[in-house]
Design a protein around this motif. Sequence first.
Motif, PDB file in Angstrom:
ATOM      1  N   MET A  38       2.514  18.586   3.175  1.00 17.09           N
ATOM      2  CA  MET A  38       2.513  17.140   3.002  1.00 17.09           C
ATOM      3  C   MET A  38       2.733  16.481   4.350  1.00 17.09           C
ATOM      4  SD  MET A  38       2.288  14.583   0.788  1.00 17.09           S
ATOM      5  CE  MET A  38       2.704  15.170  -0.860  1.00 17.09           C
ATOM      6  N   MET A  39       1.673  15.923   4.913  1.00 20.16           N
ATOM      7  CA  MET A  39       1.749  15.318   6.250  1.00 20.16           C
ATOM      8  C   MET A  39       2.368  13.927   6.214  1.00 20.16           C
ATOM      9  SD  MET A  39      -2.111  16.431   7.356  1.00 20.16           S
ATOM     10  CE  MET A  39      -2.103  15.472   8.867  1.00 20.16           C
ATOM     11  N   THR A  40       1.973  13.136   5.224  1.00 20.66           N
ATOM     12  CA  THR A  40       2.412  11.739   5.162  1.00 20.66           C
ATOM     13  C   THR A  40       2.645  11.358   3.710  1.00 20.66           C
ATOM     14  OG1 THR A  40       1.036  11.213   7.085  1.00 20.66           O
ATOM     15  CG2 THR A  40       1.840   9.359   5.786  1.00 20.66           C
ATOM     16  N   LYS A  41       3.750  10.665   3.495  1.00 22.21           N
ATOM     17  CA  LYS A  41       4.052  10.099   2.182  1.00 22.21           C
ATOM     18  C   LYS A  41       4.642   8.716   2.442  1.00 22.21           C
ATOM     19  CE  LYS A  41       6.078  11.526  -2.220  1.00 22.21           C
ATOM     20  NZ  LYS A  41       6.934  12.516  -2.900  1.00 22.21           N
ATOM     21  N   GLU A  42       3.756   7.796   2.765  1.00 15.16           N
ATOM     22  CA  GLU A  42       4.150   6.537   3.381  1.00 15.16           C
ATOM     23  C   GLU A  42       4.127   5.381   2.385  1.00 15.16           C
ATOM     24  OE1 GLU A  42       2.917   5.510   7.622  1.00 15.16           O
ATOM     25  OE2 GLU A  42       1.622   4.213   6.418  1.00 15.16           O
ATOM     26  N   TYR A  43       5.231   4.640   2.362  1.00 10.63           N
ATOM     27  CA  TYR A  43       5.363   3.463   1.510  1.00 10.63           C
ATOM     28  C   TYR A  43       5.366   2.200   2.375  1.00 10.63           C
ATOM     29  CZ  TYR A  43       7.061   6.637  -2.163  1.00 10.63           C
ATOM     30  OH  TYR A  43       7.205   7.638  -3.091  1.00 10.63           O
ATOM     31  N   GLU A  44       4.544   1.243   2.003  1.00  8.69           N
ATOM     32  CA  GLU A  44       4.612  -0.086   2.597  1.00  8.69           C
ATOM     33  C   GLU A  44       5.026  -1.046   1.484  1.00  8.69           C
ATOM     34  OE1 GLU A  44       1.859  -3.331   5.048  1.00  8.69           O
ATOM     35  OE2 GLU A  44       0.919  -1.789   3.829  1.00  8.69           O
ATOM     36  N   PRO A  45       6.296  -1.466   1.459  1.00 10.47           N
ATOM     37  CA  PRO A  45       6.778  -2.249   0.314  1.00 10.47           C
ATOM     38  C   PRO A  45       6.075  -3.583   0.135  1.00 10.47           C
ATOM     39  CG  PRO A  45       8.612  -1.356   1.576  1.00 10.47           C
ATOM     40  CD  PRO A  45       7.381  -1.133   2.386  1.00 10.47           C
ATOM     41  N   LEU A  46       5.896  -4.336   1.235  1.00 12.52           N
ATOM     42  CA  LEU A  46       5.246  -5.638   1.158  1.00 12.52           C
ATOM     43  C   LEU A  46       4.313  -5.795   2.349  1.00 12.52           C
ATOM     44  CD1 LEU A  46       8.044  -8.143   0.055  1.00 12.52           C
ATOM     45  CD2 LEU A  46       6.082  -7.373  -1.278  1.00 12.52           C
ATOM     46  N   PRO A  47       3.192  -6.513   2.161  1.00 10.55           N
ATOM     47  CA  PRO A  47       2.257  -6.685   3.278  1.00 10.55           C
ATOM     48  C   PRO A  47       2.858  -7.545   4.374  1.00 10.55           C
ATOM     49  CG  PRO A  47       1.622  -8.049   1.401  1.00 10.55           C
ATOM     50  CD  PRO A  47       2.719  -7.174   0.925  1.00 10.55           C
ATOM     51  N   GLY A  48       2.396  -7.287   5.587  1.00  7.05           N
ATOM     52  CA  GLY A  48       2.817  -8.091   6.708  1.00  7.05           C
ATOM     53  C   GLY A  48       4.197  -7.788   7.248  1.00  7.05           C
ATOM     54  N   ASN A  49       4.758  -6.668   6.829  1.00  6.48           N
ATOM     55  CA  ASN A  49       6.100  -6.320   7.291  1.00  6.48           C
ATOM     56  C   ASN A  49       6.120  -4.841   7.689  1.00  6.48           C
ATOM     57  OD1 ASN A  49       8.774  -6.221   7.889  1.00  6.48           O
ATOM     58  ND2 ASN A  49       9.516  -6.730   5.845  1.00  6.48           N
ATOM     59  N   PRO A  50       5.538  -4.521   8.840  1.00  8.51           N
ATOM     60  CA  PRO A  50       5.437  -3.105   9.229  1.00  8.51           C
ATOM     61  C   PRO A  50       6.792  -2.444   9.440  1.00  8.51           C
ATOM     62  CG  PRO A  50       4.791  -4.556  11.040  1.00  8.51           C
ATOM     63  CD  PRO A  50       4.913  -5.413   9.831  1.00  8.51           C
ATOM     64  N   SER A 101       0.827  -1.205   0.000  1.00 11.23           N
ATOM     65  CA  SER A 101       0.000   0.000   0.000  1.00 11.23           C
ATOM     66  C   SER A 101       0.856   1.246   0.000  1.00 11.23           C
ATOM     67  CB  SER A 101      -0.917   0.018   1.235  1.00 11.23           C
ATOM     68  OG  SER A 101      -0.146   0.147   2.419  1.00 11.23           O
ATOM     69  N   ARG A 102       0.196   2.374  -0.274  1.00 12.13           N
ATOM     70  CA  ARG A 102       0.769   3.694  -0.101  1.00 12.13           C
ATOM     71  C   ARG A 102      -0.278   4.584   0.554  1.00 12.13           C
ATOM     72  NH1 ARG A 102       4.080   4.955  -5.740  1.00 12.13           N
ATOM     73  NH2 ARG A 102       5.370   3.070  -5.694  1.00 12.13           N
ATOM     74  N   LYS A 103       0.207   5.489   1.371  1.00 12.30           N
ATOM     75  CA  LYS A 103      -0.691   6.416   2.053  1.00 12.30           C
ATOM     76  C   LYS A 103      -0.113   7.816   1.959  1.00 12.30           C
ATOM     77  CE  LYS A 103      -2.545   7.548   6.644  1.00 12.30           C
ATOM     78  NZ  LYS A 103      -2.551   7.149   8.070  1.00 12.30           N
ATOM     79  N   TRP A 104      -0.839   8.681   1.285  1.00 11.41           N
ATOM     80  CA  TRP A 104      -0.477  10.090   1.140  1.00 11.41           C
ATOM     81  C   TRP A 104      -1.557  10.918   1.852  1.00 11.41           C
ATOM     82  CZ3 TRP A 104       2.768   7.256  -1.284  1.00 11.41           C
ATOM     83  CH2 TRP A 104       3.780   7.735  -2.094  1.00 11.41           C
ATOM     84  N   GLU A 105      -1.161  11.923   2.607  1.00 12.96           N
ATOM     85  CA  GLU A 105      -2.149  12.847   3.158  1.00 12.96           C
ATOM     86  C   GLU A 105      -1.502  14.205   3.374  1.00 12.96           C
ATOM     87  OE1 GLU A 105      -3.719  11.955   7.014  1.00 12.96           O
ATOM     88  OE2 GLU A 105      -1.831  11.136   7.758  1.00 12.96           O
ATOM     89  N   GLY A 106      -2.350  15.223   3.279  1.00 16.49           N
ATOM     90  CA  GLY A 106      -1.840  16.575   3.438  1.00 16.49           C
ATOM     91  C   GLY A 106      -2.971  17.583   3.511  1.00 16.49           C
ATOM     92  N   VAL A 107      -2.575  18.839   3.491  1.00 17.61           N
ATOM     93  CA  VAL A 107      -3.516  19.949   3.553  1.00 17.61           C
ATOM     94  C   VAL A 107      -3.151  20.949   2.467  1.00 17.61           C
ATOM     95  CG1 VAL A 107      -4.413  21.847   4.947  1.00 17.61           C
ATOM     96  CG2 VAL A 107      -3.859  19.657   6.027  1.00 17.61           C
ATOM     97  N   ASP A 108      -4.145  21.351   1.684  1.00 12.08           N
ATOM     98  CA  ASP A 108      -3.988  22.416   0.700  1.00 12.08           C
ATOM     99  C   ASP A 108      -4.632  23.690   1.227  1.00 12.08           C
ATOM    100  OD1 ASP A 108      -2.695  20.760  -1.089  1.00 12.08           O
ATOM    101  OD2 ASP A 108      -4.527  20.248  -2.187  1.00 12.08           O
ATOM    102  N   ILE A 109      -3.913  24.790   1.096  1.00 14.86           N
ATOM    103  CA  ILE A 109      -4.413  26.082   1.565  1.00 14.86           C
ATOM    104  C   ILE A 109      -4.321  27.074   0.415  1.00 14.86           C
ATOM    105  CG2 ILE A 109      -4.083  27.961   3.212  1.00 14.86           C
ATOM    106  CD1 ILE A 109      -2.649  25.943   5.029  1.00 14.86           C
TER     107      ILE A 109
END
Length: 954
Positions: A818-830, A788-796
């Motif tokens: 840009m609050m979060t720019k998160e990469y999860e390369p493979l599942p089950g490996n936090p 998965s990937r998770k991006w989150e932020g705020v635009d003003i």
Amino acid sequence: MYSNSKIAKAVRLAMIFGAGAATAVSTSAVSAEEEESAEKVERIEVTGSRIKRADMETSSPIQVTSAEDIEISGLTRVEDMLNTLPQIEASSTIFSSNGATGRGGIDMRGLGAHRTLVLINGRRMQPGGGSSGSADANSIPGALVKRVEVMTGGGSSVYGADAVAGVVNFVMDDDFEGLEIDFIGGGYQHNNDNSYIQGLMDEKDFEYPSGSSDIEGQNYGIEITMGSDFADGKGHAVAYATWKRNNEMKFGTRDYTSCALNATATSCGGSGNAVIPNFYLSPLNESGSFDWGNYEYLTLTPDSGFQPSSGNVYNYNPVNFFMRPDERFSFGSFVNYEINDNFMPYMEFMYMRDQTKGQIAESGTFFNEEYRIDYDSPLLSDAQRSYLTDAFGLASGDQFATYIGKRNVEGGARASLIQHDSFRIVLGTEGELNDTWSYDTSIQVGSTTVTNAYINDFFAPRITTALSANGESCADTADCIPYEVFTYQGVTEESAGLLTGVAARSELSDQFIFSAYVTGELDFTMPGADTPVAVVFGTEYRKEEYERIVDEVYDKGLLLGQGGPTHALEGGYSVRELYTEASVPLLEGKEFAESLILELGYRYSDYDTTGSEPTYKIALDWTPVDDWKVRASYNRAVRAPNIGEMFASQGLGLWSGEDPCATDDPSFTAAQCANTGVTAAQYGNIAASPAGQYNGVYGGNPDLAPEIADTLSLGLVGQLTDEIDFSVDYWKIEIDEVIGTVSEDVTLTQCAETGNAAFCDNINRNSGGSLWAGTQGYITATNINLASRKWEGVDITAAYNTELSGNPFSVTLVSTYMMTKEYEPLPGNPDAIYDCSGTISAKCFPQPEWRSVINANYDMGDIGLNAKIRINGEVTNGDYDGDDKDDYLVGTGIGSQTYLDLSVRYTVSENITTRLGINNILDEEPPMTGNTMDPGAFYDQLGRYIHGSVSLTF
């Protein structure tokens, strides 16, 4: 219908959606809207919905860039202008030379150009020529762009696949009347006074420029636009033609890029493929090949003897193109004709030819091939034979094995000659079915052809022949000159010229789209509202085809500087879709509910490759009181794998980084390196790649599943006073089943630390433990569905409009956190998850947490002044491998960088307008990083940009 006052307020609030558009609303424009009767207000379609509205409102955050914004920037390439927006990261640009495609990509949020949908007048743009199918912004005629609308937060339910990050819609000025001719020009200037990098080059006795440069990298062009009514006003036609040219610049024109920094950015490094060659040299082992347990790393003495090599590297940077030369010609037309209210045919036609050249440093042998040389070869000197006898006990009749690192400085730089030809034709008709219903149906055909000739690269079979080994004699081959690589400076231009080859490939992209939809109002309203429910029903069929044709040289990887073979590729897919939208006014004219609208959307897509997938949206648009709005939306977006991801052949390529098990002092322990395939004897004896490049195997996967994305946005729009507007929007994008590859450094790190076979099985070391010498060592990184990937932020955004001394004055702000720019390369490996927001590393493209643009305009009639401040926040070093990487940049990270742009417009007469400006007037330099990190294209690359234009209108 809304009352006139509500229409005016809706128009005003709609403009707040994009700060760039806020300045476009003048008092006279709003007054004109107020004076029109409600019945005469035209329903229009806005980005994010196919429902045609009178109120222009939408729940989706939209950033608007006007034609005036583009002209003020002075940038002749549309993608360069968009890359200054905080929501967009640079994709392929004119500053890309190594691996250049010639395309101009648009990459929203850094999720990739293939996850950004590009539209022209609300219709999908044709593929730009690559196997990803992403669009090429080069073909957009900047002179005809009325505005650019950037919608964040997904749009798949409205427009189909690829709108995961959002939508960029180029709205063309197809109502243009008259004749306009624009002459444009510009160039770059810089004061080369970087004492840090100059000091490093002085230590190596490298040459570099100093002092103030001339204006370089000049660009100039002509844009012609004409438009007129015909057939007594029933029809309107607009035509355009453009020609633009850009001169090249090399890395050697700037002191800060005149040497190749080492991995830690503390010394001028370079490549082991040097002017005076380097050799990995050993006797033959039991299997008759290189013996990695008994070898030496050598170079030549001035009298052509062998000596241990230390620090003999080639500074390859100055030869590379910093900015490619480019010449572009385009023309097209937009025509519409109103036969009656029910039948109004239209046509759009666009054509572009673009030619560019990507030049990189000279080719070389690159330690790619293992050569077996006779001890008695005439290429060797007596001193070299004596060394071989003393070091390895070799004698007459024996052979030895060698990997050679020799840079082809005698033969000149490698280059890729690229030509794009693209066209797009839309034929359609629209009209009214009755007073409340209308339709639009069209057929669209798009095609792009790309030809690429790669020249002046070493041709592997000729090197083998010229070394005359194993009975294959150069003397027996026509036009062969022995490769005197064992003689100090023994290679001549003539002999080098006979060792190069040419590789050629062509790429063909074709697109066909049939689209039809109806939109209108149903004959009922919700109990708390006066406005009827509006809906859309539509269908679309789309077919995408791509073919890459390569010659034998590309297919077999016979050029040593290519990093591996490039194979032919052919594939395609089709998709049939049904979609609907609904705009449901729930409340109107109530206390704390001046307006409450529910928006719904659903699209059913059936791919012939991956099956059916639904996308949908739900959104709320709430206006509690005049001039205040709350908006929220949820979108389910789906991106089917593109042609390249599914059908690309698997083959060898290169990745930039480091092997933590290399050098005599590995950063990984012996046990960790053993997990990656390093033996106890190899530990501490594996050479690192001098250029920081290692082998990888890449390619497609026909069994890929689609990506699934959920996008959420929540925003507040308001007008604090008559002069001050603002909007704040929180957004989040989460993608599952991400199509991509596990990065090579993640594979190495996770294998070393966990021993997990899912990672370790993808590491293949050669017999000496190397991942770069020869072609037998590599990391497999083919396409898979990742976690998965998770991006989150705020635009003003904010806008301040007032009068200063009786003249309009405005200040606008566009900012992204840009609050979060998160990469999860493979599942089950936090433990493998990493966040790139605010960091830079071997894994992370530099992502400032804050990016902002402040724009001030002062219009004094004949004179207009503009000041723009572009701010990139600081970036710190990422630490994802358990080691301290603070020394990988000059300092402990990248500090905040601010650019100031100034421009002035002067209207000479009714028919003549001139503009003059300087971008980056303070001459800020891009950050310096080591060879394992990318400083990124958020930063101005070449110093000041001085530009001017003259517009003639008739």
